[in-house]
Design an enzyme around this catalytic site. Structure first.
Site, PDB file in Angstrom:
ATOM      1  CE1 TYR A 227      30.968  39.345  42.035  1.00 48.47           C
ATOM      2  CE2 TYR A 227      30.176  37.106  42.349  1.00 48.47           C
ATOM      3  CZ  TYR A 227      30.722  38.074  41.540  1.00 48.47           C
ATOM      4  OH  TYR A 227      31.038  37.783  40.237  1.00 48.47           O
TER       5      TYR A 227
ATOM      6  CG  ASN B 266      38.943  45.155  37.606  1.00 50.38           C
ATOM      7  OD1 ASN B 266      39.741  46.055  37.434  1.00 50.38           O
ATOM      8  ND2 ASN B 266      39.317  43.948  37.986  1.00 50.38           N
TER       9      ASN B 266
ATOM     10  CB  CYS C 149      37.385  41.060  39.074  1.00 49.22           C
ATOM     11  SG  CYS C 149      37.769  41.215  37.326  1.00 49.22           S
ATOM     12  CG  HIS C 150      40.748  35.916  37.783  1.00 50.36           C
ATOM     13  ND1 HIS C 150      41.565  37.027  37.685  1.00 50.36           N
ATOM     14  CD2 HIS C 150      41.512  34.936  38.333  1.00 50.36           C
ATOM     15  CE1 HIS C 150      42.764  36.728  38.151  1.00 50.36           C
ATOM     16  NE2 HIS C 150      42.757  35.460  38.553  1.00 50.36           N
TER      17      HIS C 150
ATOM     18  CD  GLU D  41      45.108  33.177  40.054  1.00 51.99           C
ATOM     19  OE1 GLU D  41      44.518  33.088  41.156  1.00 51.99           O
ATOM     20  OE2 GLU D  41      45.202  34.237  39.423  1.00 51.99           O
TER      21      GLU D  41
END
Length: 151
Positions: free
Chosen positions: A89, A112, A120-121, A147
């Site tokens: 953040y 979001n 945002c993950h 990912e």
């Protein structure tokens, strides 16, 4: 406005399109809803399927999130976090030009409207912990593992 509900590996997703751009992706338990009725929604569903199958790393869809100028700036920075990487953040606050606004970055993440498309993950706490996620921490973990992020 066009909308559709689809099943995904992280549960139900509800997509909304307005004037040729995606405006919302909501996590939902309900899968009863319209099927993709526009070329854009069909393309979005196809890109999501490719993403969940590990074949797509960058979405190429017109997005039109609605928010304050600060939120829009934060969401722009989120889209710059590469696939398979994370940022804190604090990192996003600095990149957005407001180095002390990491809590406000958290609020922008929470609001979001296009989760997954605006990733945002990929945002974690400065200490490496996952912190929160609008879709729930299990979904965040699933997306990060997909990912290749070690959590």
């Amino acid at each position: 406005m066009n909308a559709c509900a689809i099943a995904s590996p992280v549960g139900g997703l509800f997509l909304r399109e307005e004037d040729g751009a995606l405006t919302a992706l909501d996590f939902t338990a309900a899968l009863e809803g319209p099927s993709p009725s526009s070329p854009l929604l069909r393309e979005a569903v196809g890109q999501l399927a490719a993403y969940f199958a590990g074949r797509l790393r960058i979405f190429s869809l017109p997005l039109r999130p609605s928010g304050t100028p600060f939120m829009l700036r934060v969401w722009e920075e989120l889209r710059r976090i590469p696939y398979g990487r994370t940022a804190s953040y604090k990192d996003i606050a600095i990149a957005a030009g407001h180095p002390l606004a990491f809590r406000a970055v958290g609020q922008a993440n929470h609001r979001n409207p296009l989760a997954i498309f605006i990733p945002c993950h990929r945002v974690i706490a400065h200490d490496g912990s996952l912190a929160g996620y609008g879709g729930g921490l299990e979904i965040k973990k699933h997306l990060l593992r997909l990912e290749g992020v070690r959590i």
